[in-house]
Design a protein around this motif. Sequence first.
Motif, PDB file in Angstrom:
ATOM      1  N   ARG A 179      -7.668  -2.144  -6.480  1.00 51.79           N
ATOM      2  CA  ARG A 179      -8.748  -1.863  -5.526  1.00 51.79           C
ATOM      3  C   ARG A 179      -8.844  -0.359  -5.250  1.00 51.79           C
ATOM      4  NH1 ARG A 179      -8.979  -3.747   0.723  1.00 51.79           N
ATOM      5  NH2 ARG A 179     -10.923  -2.693   1.166  1.00 51.79           N
ATOM      6  N   ALA A 180      -7.699   0.279  -5.050  1.00 53.66           N
ATOM      7  CA  ALA A 180      -7.695   1.713  -4.727  1.00 53.66           C
ATOM      8  C   ALA A 180      -7.669   2.582  -5.981  1.00 53.66           C
ATOM      9  CB  ALA A 180      -6.494   2.029  -3.850  1.00 53.66           C
ATOM     10  N   GLU A 234      -4.031  -4.479  -4.512  1.00 55.62           N
ATOM     11  CA  GLU A 234      -4.435  -3.293  -3.744  1.00 55.62           C
ATOM     12  C   GLU A 234      -4.524  -2.060  -4.646  1.00 55.62           C
ATOM     13  OE1 GLU A 234      -1.369  -3.436  -0.871  1.00 55.62           O
ATOM     14  OE2 GLU A 234      -2.348  -4.993   0.305  1.00 55.62           O
ATOM     15  N   ALA A 235      -3.601  -1.973  -5.601  1.00 54.12           N
ATOM     16  CA  ALA A 235      -3.598  -0.809  -6.498  1.00 54.12           C
ATOM     17  C   ALA A 235      -4.842  -0.783  -7.375  1.00 54.12           C
ATOM     18  CB  ALA A 235      -2.346  -0.816  -7.361  1.00 54.12           C
ATOM     19  N   MET A 237      -0.143  -1.899 -14.548  1.00 52.68           N
ATOM     20  CA  MET A 237       1.063  -2.384 -13.872  1.00 52.68           C
ATOM     21  C   MET A 237       1.703  -3.508 -14.663  1.00 52.68           C
ATOM     22  SD  MET A 237      -0.628  -2.391 -10.128  1.00 52.68           S
ATOM     23  CE  MET A 237      -2.099  -3.068 -10.817  1.00 52.68           C
ATOM     24  N   LYS A 276       5.222  -7.227  -6.820  1.00 54.67           N
ATOM     25  CA  LYS A 276       4.513  -7.940  -5.752  1.00 54.67           C
ATOM     26  C   LYS A 276       3.009  -7.982  -6.029  1.00 54.67           C
ATOM     27  CE  LYS A 276       4.841  -8.593  -0.838  1.00 54.67           C
ATOM     28  NZ  LYS A 276       5.198  -9.996  -0.979  1.00 54.67           N
ATOM     29  N   VAL A 298       0.556  -5.801  -3.987  1.00 53.83           N
ATOM     30  CA  VAL A 298       0.550  -4.383  -4.391  1.00 53.83           C
ATOM     31  C   VAL A 298      -0.372  -4.196  -5.592  1.00 53.83           C
ATOM     32  CG1 VAL A 298       1.959  -2.538  -5.391  1.00 53.83           C
ATOM     33  CG2 VAL A 298       2.881  -3.913  -3.530  1.00 53.83           C
ATOM     34  N   THR A 301       0.586   5.261 -18.303  1.00 57.83           N
ATOM     35  CA  THR A 301       1.722   5.045 -17.400  1.00 57.83           C
ATOM     36  C   THR A 301       1.760   3.566 -17.066  1.00 57.83           C
ATOM     37  OG1 THR A 301       1.456   7.233 -16.433  1.00 57.83           O
ATOM     38  CG2 THR A 301       2.763   5.658 -15.159  1.00 57.83           C
ATOM     39  N   ILE A 308       3.512   0.956 -14.625  1.00 66.11           N
ATOM     40  CA  ILE A 308       4.308   0.934 -13.389  1.00 66.11           C
ATOM     41  C   ILE A 308       4.779  -0.492 -13.107  1.00 66.11           C
ATOM     42  CG2 ILE A 308       4.271   1.370 -10.891  1.00 66.11           C
ATOM     43  CD1 ILE A 308       2.029   3.426 -11.454  1.00 66.11           C
ATOM     44  N   LYS A 333     -17.443  -2.780 -10.428  1.00 62.58           N
ATOM     45  CA  LYS A 333     -16.401  -1.825 -10.834  1.00 62.58           C
ATOM     46  C   LYS A 333     -15.200  -2.545 -11.428  1.00 62.58           C
ATOM     47  CE  LYS A 333     -17.586   1.740  -7.528  1.00 62.58           C
ATOM     48  NZ  LYS A 333     -17.531   1.938  -6.101  1.00 62.58           N
ATOM     49  N   ARG A 343      -5.342   2.989  -8.059  1.00 62.73           N
ATOM     50  CA  ARG A 343      -4.050   3.588  -8.390  1.00 62.73           C
ATOM     51  C   ARG A 343      -3.628   3.117  -9.781  1.00 62.73           C
ATOM     52  NH1 ARG A 343      -2.576   8.043  -5.856  1.00 62.73           N
ATOM     53  NH2 ARG A 343      -3.008   7.902  -3.645  1.00 62.73           N
ATOM     54  N   ALA A 344      -4.129   1.962 -10.165  1.00 66.56           N
ATOM     55  CA  ALA A 344      -3.911   1.443 -11.510  1.00 66.56           C
ATOM     56  C   ALA A 344      -5.173   0.712 -11.929  1.00 66.56           C
ATOM     57  CB  ALA A 344      -2.719   0.497 -11.526  1.00 66.56           C
ATOM     58  N   ALA A 362       5.494  -3.344 -10.875  1.00 66.37           N
ATOM     59  CA  ALA A 362       5.044  -3.716  -9.525  1.00 66.37           C
ATOM     60  C   ALA A 362       5.149  -5.231  -9.385  1.00 66.37           C
ATOM     61  CB  ALA A 362       3.609  -3.246  -9.293  1.00 66.37           C
TER      62      ALA A 362
END
Lengths: 323, 531
Positions: free
Chosen positions: B245-246, B242-243, B35, B236, B239, B230, B232, B271, B248-249, B234
């Motif tokens: 954590r999940a 959280e990204a 990000m 904020k 975000v 990629t 992205i 992790k 997503r990035a 972001a």
Amino acid sequence: MYLYIIKRVLLVIPTLIGAAALVFLLMRLIPGDVCVIRLGSSGGTFDPKAVALCHQELGMNRPIWVQFFDFMWGIVRFDFGTSMWSGKPVTTEIWARLPVSLEIALLGSVLATVIAIPLGTLSALRQNSWLDVFVRVFAIGGIATPSFWLGIISLLIVLDLTSFFLGAAWMPPIDYVPFFEDPIRNLSMVLLPAITIGYRYSAITMRMTRSTMLEVMREDYIRTARAKGLIHKLIINRHALKNAMLPVVTLIGIEFAFLIGGLVVTEQVFNLNGVGRLFVQAVQNQDYTLTQALVMMTVVVFVFCNLVVDLLYAWLDPRIRYS
Amino acid sequence: MRKALLAACLGLTAWLLPQAAEAQTPKRGGHLTYMIAADGGPSLDGHRETTYAVLHATAPFYSVLIRVNPENPSSTTDFTCDLCTEMPKPSADELTWVFKIRQGVKFHDGEPLSAKDVLASWQKIVSPPAGVASARHASFGMVESVTSPDDETIVFKLKFKTMSFLPSLADPWNFIYSKKRLEQDMHWYEKNILGSGPFKLDTFTIGQSVKGVRNPDYYWPGQPYLDGFTAIFAPKQSVRVEAIRADRAAMEFRSMPPAAVEQLNKELGDKVVTQSSDWNCGNVLTPNHKVKPFDDVRVRKALFLAIDQWKGAQALSKIAVVKTVGSIVFPGSPLAATKEELEQLAGYWPDIEKSRAEARRLLKEAGQENLTFDLLNRNVDQPYLIVGTWILDEWSKIGVKATQKVVPTGPWLDAMRSGNFTVALEANCQNIVNPIADVNRWMPYNVNQENFAGFLDPTMIEIYSKLVPETDMTKARVLMRQLEKRINDEAHQLMVTFWYRQVPMRSYVKGWKISPSHYLNQDLANIWLDK
């Protein structure tokens, strides 16, 4: 009816001119400019000559009245120029974001309407029942909860629940894919924000539906309809609901217009590349051209939504048509 | 028994060693999603832009002439070739630098890259034609000419020798562009991406993301390891946390505040790994010398003496992206002051009570015992507002009542540029550690018009004019101390804690090494994924 529409459309012109003049002047009252932000915000050393060159490139060293005339002439030709920040045409910048905002606004509106009108009607018809109490609590909760807070909390809940049950946290994607490219990914991204904004939206609409239905149900013509033996379902659908919908339609129209460009924080919370986020970015960067175009777009959306609402009024209420 | 135990240990070691070596062998393939903590930058032209939002999105597509060693980016003096074949030695007078350019390098459109492209790019950076902006051309005041006698050679001729030349040359923004494209349109690169770097552009979605795919013709053997990436946008922070954590990035490359790092560590355990480094950025306290009573050196010095940087930096590091105490030179540089040297300067004394007593005495002497004023600050939480709030508290300990005037970036810059402030909290953030060039930001406004303190100081200019052409490190260090002392004695401005960079990332991301600047080491060529 046609004369009515023409009158409404003509009223748009002075509204647009007024909004254009206002946004042009207000933007320039803010100290600083796009060139200084572009070159100086990163904290490094920068050359004042680069600022001067930037001013020259963007035409910011021209007299203010020339800039205003250019802007107005551009509006007449539907040419909003290029973004002072990115150098890309303003229309390109907006078109890139509009589908995201439009999709969420539509989805949010549909969700809100589908929930609000039946529940609001039922709540009015069964006033003071447990259903009415539930609907009122639900509605007050929606009005009292800011949608951005709800967004953050719903994201955290999703993360925590998936982490607990699936062993790995899950959240919606953070890069937008159009619906027709990948419907599942698209929906998994927009559904949560749509629910978030739809909740508040439905709460307001629900309350409005309930109160107008209560009012209409006490009208003489409803009593007359009952007296002449019409069945209850027909009274509700044909006589009560249609008349109760007048203020609800206004509300839906205004709320929808607000959602196009007004989802500033929600778009940030879900990392949606929408018009609301662009608006904030344009103002922060003091990108005059882009801000002006976005304000004009918002005005047009509001005016258009109001026009649609007025036309719906005319359809719902024959008295407006015939006058 | 002992023999058996020894044999078992040896056996275990023999088994573990190849495992460890294997773990460190880069794996090819995979797609990195990261990000960028911004809303997307202005144009795509690295030569004219200054925000990392542009660099983090475009650096993987470009080559540069030389760079900070990507395997040792924390060093402030280790420069290596990217497009050149070997780091040259300068001529005897240290005024001529000849670089040999790699052969067989291709732009992503298949066109060969030669010294002519390198020359066209450098001419655009050093001496841009009228109407073309170059954000860093002022950094190349030492360059007399850039020429290319043939397709393999590029020659920099300097007006004077200086230690700042190589770091300026290794500035990560100095992308090499195609001469053909520049000849067609000098503004072409503002809207297009075409380089010869490790990745080729796949898609660029305005305000949302940039995607790159591996350049199969990349000239560094085996690199890049990734199939693609990629990036992205972001803006904020929640975000971004959280990204990660999940998943997503995998990461963001700039930095995260301590609370976010702690949260990720708590939630992801092993992790996630965090790399940290001192940052070549910091806050600068700038009194406006043109406004009374800040035209009085005693008042300015009192403000500096009131601040306990040593304790403050430690405490603030728990909540803000700051940590290290330093002065005008990045603490990791050989030209930086040692702790002992710093402790001699106002605002760095180890005995804070003594320091504050002196501050009160100076204020009394200047007739400013009840001093009140506004501290101009930027509405950016990390670390401006936190540092600003701390400074106000420090000042209150000597009876100074200051309030923060917090404004957005545009009005903040405008107030400083127009001199419409009393004291401001500024930022000082440089792309690459280049102490000789970096201290230019401290120079009086007749040398650096963007020094908002608004003072004149011929003595500083005299020291600086000796420092710039000095190539002997020991002598340069002496001059740097003189300059530092002069700035401090006159209480022109004060560096208030250097920032501290912490980059948490998914532990499967390997190969990337943190540097003192979030602009460095961003071409992603050496990153690989251990998935």
